[in-house]
Scaffold this motif. Structure first.
Motif, PDB file in Angstrom:
ATOM      1  N   ILE A 130       5.460   0.139  -4.405  1.00 25.99           N
ATOM      2  CA  ILE A 130       5.218  -0.587  -3.155  1.00 25.99           C
ATOM      3  C   ILE A 130       3.998   0.052  -2.489  1.00 25.99           C
ATOM      4  N   SER A 131       2.845  -0.325  -2.968  1.00 26.63           N
ATOM      5  CA  SER A 131       1.561   0.180  -2.464  1.00 26.63           C
ATOM      6  C   SER A 131       1.519   1.723  -2.470  1.00 26.63           C
ATOM      7  N   GLY A 132       0.613   2.295  -1.715  1.00 23.37           N
ATOM      8  CA  GLY A 132       0.455   3.751  -1.725  1.00 23.37           C
ATOM      9  C   GLY A 132       1.643   4.469  -1.091  1.00 23.37           C
ATOM     10  N   THR A 133       2.220   3.855  -0.070  1.00 29.14           N
ATOM     11  CA  THR A 133       3.384   4.453   0.585  1.00 29.14           C
ATOM     12  C   THR A 133       4.521   4.613  -0.419  1.00 29.14           C
ATOM     13  N   GLY A 134       4.784   3.546  -1.167  1.00 30.92           N
ATOM     14  CA  GLY A 134       5.857   3.593  -2.162  1.00 30.92           C
ATOM     15  C   GLY A 134       5.559   4.591  -3.272  1.00 30.92           C
ATOM     16  N   THR A 190      -3.215  15.124   8.651  1.00 26.11           N
ATOM     17  CA  THR A 190      -3.147  14.228   7.500  1.00 26.11           C
ATOM     18  C   THR A 190      -2.679  12.863   7.961  1.00 26.11           C
ATOM     19  N   TRP A 191      -2.634  11.917   7.040  1.00 24.49           N
ATOM     20  CA  TRP A 191      -2.037  10.610   7.324  1.00 24.49           C
ATOM     21  C   TRP A 191      -0.618  10.901   7.818  1.00 24.49           C
ATOM     22  N   ALA A 192      -0.303  10.457   9.039  1.00 21.13           N
ATOM     23  CA  ALA A 192       0.936  10.887   9.698  1.00 21.13           C
ATOM     24  C   ALA A 192       2.168  10.598   8.840  1.00 21.13           C
ATOM     25  N   HIS A 200     -10.817  11.288   3.179  1.00 20.39           N
ATOM     26  CA  HIS A 200      -9.651  11.873   3.843  1.00 20.39           C
ATOM     27  C   HIS A 200      -9.291  11.113   5.133  1.00 20.39           C
ATOM     28  N   ASN A 201      -8.009  10.789   5.232  1.00 21.56           N
ATOM     29  CA  ASN A 201      -7.491  10.143   6.432  1.00 21.56           C
ATOM     30  C   ASN A 201      -6.693  11.183   7.216  1.00 21.56           C
ATOM     31  N   PRO A 202      -6.995  11.482   8.463  1.00 19.52           N
ATOM     32  CA  PRO A 202      -7.858  10.739   9.391  1.00 19.52           C
ATOM     33  C   PRO A 202      -9.274  11.283   9.576  1.00 19.52           C
ATOM     34  N   PHE A 249      -2.051  14.068  -5.765  1.00 14.98           N
ATOM     35  CA  PHE A 249      -3.210  13.345  -5.230  1.00 14.98           C
ATOM     36  C   PHE A 249      -2.774  12.030  -4.598  1.00 14.98           C
ATOM     37  N   ASP A 250      -3.326  11.764  -3.433  1.00 12.78           N
ATOM     38  CA  ASP A 250      -3.137  10.480  -2.772  1.00 12.78           C
ATOM     39  C   ASP A 250      -4.494   9.785  -2.787  1.00 12.78           C
ATOM     40  N   THR A 251      -4.593   8.659  -3.498  1.00 11.52           N
ATOM     41  CA  THR A 251      -5.869   7.952  -3.555  1.00 11.52           C
ATOM     42  C   THR A 251      -5.714   6.536  -2.990  1.00 11.52           C
ATOM     43  N   ALA A 252      -6.152   6.375  -1.756  1.00  8.87           N
ATOM     44  CA  ALA A 252      -5.987   5.093  -1.061  1.00  8.87           C
ATOM     45  C   ALA A 252      -7.323   4.392  -0.835  1.00  8.87           C
ATOM     46  N   TYR A 253      -8.423   5.035  -1.240  1.00  7.74           N
ATOM     47  CA  TYR A 253      -9.742   4.490  -0.888  1.00  7.74           C
ATOM     48  C   TYR A 253     -10.737   4.510  -2.043  1.00  7.74           C
ATOM     49  N   GLN A 254     -10.258   4.451  -3.292  1.00  2.99           N
ATOM     50  CA  GLN A 254     -11.195   4.527  -4.426  1.00  2.99           C
ATOM     51  C   GLN A 254     -12.141   3.333  -4.407  1.00  2.99           C
ATOM     52  N   GLN A 310      -1.460   5.857  -5.900  1.00  4.06           N
ATOM     53  CA  GLN A 310      -2.651   4.996  -5.855  1.00  4.06           C
ATOM     54  C   GLN A 310      -2.343   3.715  -5.079  1.00  4.06           C
ATOM     55  N   SER A 311      -3.172   3.426  -4.113  1.00  4.47           N
ATOM     56  CA  SER A 311      -2.997   2.208  -3.313  1.00  4.47           C
ATOM     57  C   SER A 311      -4.113   1.219  -3.612  1.00  4.47           C
ATOM     58  N   PHE A 312      -3.760  -0.069  -3.685  1.00  6.61           N
ATOM     59  CA  PHE A 312      -4.777  -1.123  -3.791  1.00  6.61           C
ATOM     60  C   PHE A 312      -4.930  -1.890  -2.480  1.00  6.61           C
ATOM     61  N   ALA A 313      -4.355  -1.322  -1.401  1.00 14.10           N
ATOM     62  CA  ALA A 313      -4.414  -2.025  -0.113  1.00 14.10           C
ATOM     63  C   ALA A 313      -5.857  -2.187   0.368  1.00 14.10           C
ATOM     64  N   LYS A 314      -6.599  -1.088   0.377  1.00 10.86           N
ATOM     65  CA  LYS A 314      -7.950  -1.136   0.967  1.00 10.86           C
ATOM     66  C   LYS A 314      -8.978  -1.676  -0.008  1.00 10.86           C
ATOM     67  N   ASN A 315      -8.961  -1.179  -1.242  1.00 13.81           N
ATOM     68  CA  ASN A 315     -10.060  -1.557  -2.137  1.00 13.81           C
ATOM     69  C   ASN A 315      -9.945  -2.995  -2.653  1.00 13.81           C
ATOM     70  N   GLU A 353       0.378  -7.202   0.561  1.00 15.47           N
ATOM     71  CA  GLU A 353       0.972  -7.569  -0.734  1.00 15.47           C
ATOM     72  C   GLU A 353       1.627  -6.385  -1.418  1.00 15.47           C
ATOM     73  N   ARG A 354       1.336  -5.185  -0.933  1.00 18.17           N
ATOM     74  CA  ARG A 354       1.998  -3.956  -1.376  1.00 18.17           C
ATOM     75  C   ARG A 354       1.779  -3.703  -2.867  1.00 18.17           C
ATOM     76  N   ALA A 355       0.514  -3.618  -3.257  1.00 15.24           N
ATOM     77  CA  ALA A 355       0.163  -3.334  -4.658  1.00 15.24           C
ATOM     78  C   ALA A 355      -0.290  -1.874  -4.786  1.00 15.24           C
TER      79      ALA A 355
HETATM   80  N1  PMP Z   1      -2.343   7.356   1.902  1.00 14.66           N
HETATM   81  C1  PMP Z   1      -3.310   7.372   2.806  1.00 14.66           C
HETATM   82  C2  PMP Z   1      -4.099   8.615   3.009  1.00 14.66           C
HETATM   83  C3  PMP Z   1      -3.576   6.231   3.556  1.00 14.66           C
HETATM   84  O1  PMP Z   1      -4.553   6.260   4.464  1.00 14.66           O
HETATM   85  C4  PMP Z   1      -2.814   5.070   3.334  1.00 14.66           C
HETATM   86  C5  PMP Z   1      -3.072   3.835   4.124  1.00 14.66           C
HETATM   87  N2  PMP Z   1      -3.128   3.988   5.492  1.00 14.66           N
HETATM   88  C6  PMP Z   1      -1.819   5.118   2.352  1.00 14.66           C
HETATM   89  C7  PMP Z   1      -1.619   6.280   1.652  1.00 14.66           C
HETATM   90  C8  PMP Z   1      -0.923   4.013   1.939  1.00 14.66           C
HETATM   91  O2  PMP Z   1      -1.060   2.785   2.461  1.00 14.66           O
HETATM   92  P1  PMP Z   1      -0.363   1.566   1.737  1.00 14.66           P
HETATM   93  O3  PMP Z   1       1.092   1.873   1.635  1.00 14.66           O
HETATM   94  O4  PMP Z   1      -0.652   0.427   2.649  1.00 14.66           O
HETATM   95  O5  PMP Z   1      -1.003   1.427   0.404  1.00 14.66           O
END
Ligand code: PMP
Length: 412
Positions: free
Chosen positions: A104-108, A139-141, A192-194, A220-225, A253-258, A264-266
């Motif tokens: 479920i996207s990067g969160t999952g 970090t990302w809260a 890096h977020n934030p 590794f958390d990759t949300a912005y490749q 790995q998140s496909f939300a941003k890229n 859609e939670r990919a």
């Molecule tokens: N990790 C980081 C560092 C992020 O910034 C985000 C998005 N805000 C996510 C993970 C995951 O987001 P999502 O579940 O929408 O893919």
């Protein structure tokens, strides 16, 4: 009695609370710099043209249906997703050292990884003594709650230097050296977020050296490749370095941003084993346990976003077009960084503003104080998180002058 006496009111998520306040603001000059979602020049969400094409393909497919995906997800996606992170010719893939699960996207993916480590990573031979997950400060809260929720203790390593508004590299290295051996270290692969502050390639090498010496486990958390620099390979270089150095590691790995597929939670979770004679067998066992965890959590991951991303990743022409779309997004953000910095410098706004262009990705950590942030909201209808983070994508050629002037006023 339950629930009246034992269930307290939880606080609203600060980020989504901010979005609500923005929506309710009726000022025509209001600016939303809160949530990290790409906006076009008109401050509107942008459906990537390549995603529209993939959607068209799905809608015109007479065989398309709404059946369940396999537990581990769409393999045409997960295999390409692994290549995207590790490189198409990566030995780790060829040697069967990668187990991938659609999430479920990067969160999952962070959650599944946390759950997996909490269940199976037992570095001290004592199941009651869990390894600590070290998170960057800040970090990302959501990282804090995701890892706490699966029963892993969390701690912080210094990351942001308030004075330089860059990396506190000395502090970070010291914390990694002082952490108990075989701790889990959460690393943002890029953008890096934030803070928008990333280690340089040489600094990544030093981080890897310390982590190898301490036997730390990289998460590794990759949300912005591709979204960060516009270059998919460059934005994956830190992860690839660690894999080349022979680490066993995991990737969320998140496909939300890229892909602009936020709702859609990919996403995918990847486990990469260290090279060894039984690595492929270990990886197969890991994959079987990930599938078991996935089954009890979500049974099967969602199909639509996975199909979209899979279609694009598996078609050379669409893949090339995607890269173009990535350059459009990252390019506009980089332009806004340059414009914001030069406007603040032109206005002679007190302080230094080079960090705006030094930082990378969706966010900039402006250095504005909590009271300045409050003033920007109350007097200028500008919405950002109270730590002074702005989503660069919320700026455009129409509102950037207004924003720079507002910042100038609250800083003086
Ligand atoms: N990790 C980081 C560092 C992020 O910034 C985000 C998005 N805000 C996510 C993970 C995951 O987001 P999502 O579940 O929408 O893919």
């Amino acid at each position: 009695s339950f629930p009246a006496q034992v269930v307290p009111q939880a606080p609203e998520d600060p980020l989504f609370g901010l979005a609500r306040a923005f929506k309710a603001d009726t000022s025509p000059s209001k600016i939303d710099l809160g949530i990290g979602a790409y906006r076009d020049e008109n401050a509107k969400p942008w459906v990537l043209p390549v995603v529209k094409k993939a959607d068209e393909i799905i809608r015109n497919d007479p065989e398309a249906n709404h059946e369940y995906l396999p537990i581990a997800g769409l393999t045409s996606l997960t295999s390409k997703a692994a290549e995207l992170v590790l490189g198409a010719g990566a030995p780790a893939i060829a040697e069967g050292r990668v187990a991938s699960v659609q999430t479920i996207s990067g969160t999952g993916a962070c959650h599944l990884g946390g759950l997996f480590l909490s269940r199976f990573y037992n570095p001290y031979g004592d199941a009651s003594k869990k390894p600590t997950v070290y998170l960057s400060n800040p970090t990302w809260a959501n990282h804090n709650q995701i890892f706490s929720n699966v029963g892993l203790p969390i701690a912080q390593y210094p990351y942001f230097d308030k004075k330089t508004k860059g990396l506190d590299f000395v502090g970070m290295k010291k914390a990694l050296s002082d952490a108990p051996e075989r701790s889990v270290i959460l690393l943002h692969a890029c953008a890096h977020n934030p803070t928008g502050v990333d280690p340089t390639p040489a600094q990544w090498r030093e981080i890897a050296q310390i982590m190898a010496a301490k036997g730390h486990f990289p998460f590794f958390d990759t949300a912005y490749q591709g979204f960060a620099s516009g270059d998919l390979d460059r934005d994956a270089s830190a992860i690839r370095l660690f894999v080349e150095l022979g680490f066993e590691l995991v990737v969320a790995q998140s496909f939300a941003k890229n892909f602009g597929l936020y709702g859609e939670r990919a996403g995918c979770f990847h486990y990469v084993s260290a090279p060894s004679s039984d690595a492929a067998a270990v990886t197969t066992r890991v994959a079987s346990q990930l599938a078991l965890l996935q089954r009890s959590e979500i049974s099967n991951p969602p199909i639509y976003g996975a199909k979209v991303a899979s279609i694009v990743l598996n078609d050379p022409a669409l893949f090339a077009e995607w890269k173009e779309n990535l350059r459009t997004m990252s390019g506009r953000i980089i332009d806004m960084r340059k414009a914001l910095r030069s406007k603040l410098e032109e206005l002679g706004t007190p302080g230094t503003w080079n960090h705006i262009t030094d930082q990378i990705g969706m966010f900039s950590f402006t250095g504005l104080s909590e009271s300045q942030v409050a003033k920007l909201r109350e007097e200028f209808h500008v919405y950002m998180t109270k730590n002074g983070r702005i989503s660069m994508a919320g700026l455009n050629t129409k509102n950037i002058d207004y924003f720079a002037r507002a910042v100038d006023k609250v800083v003086r």
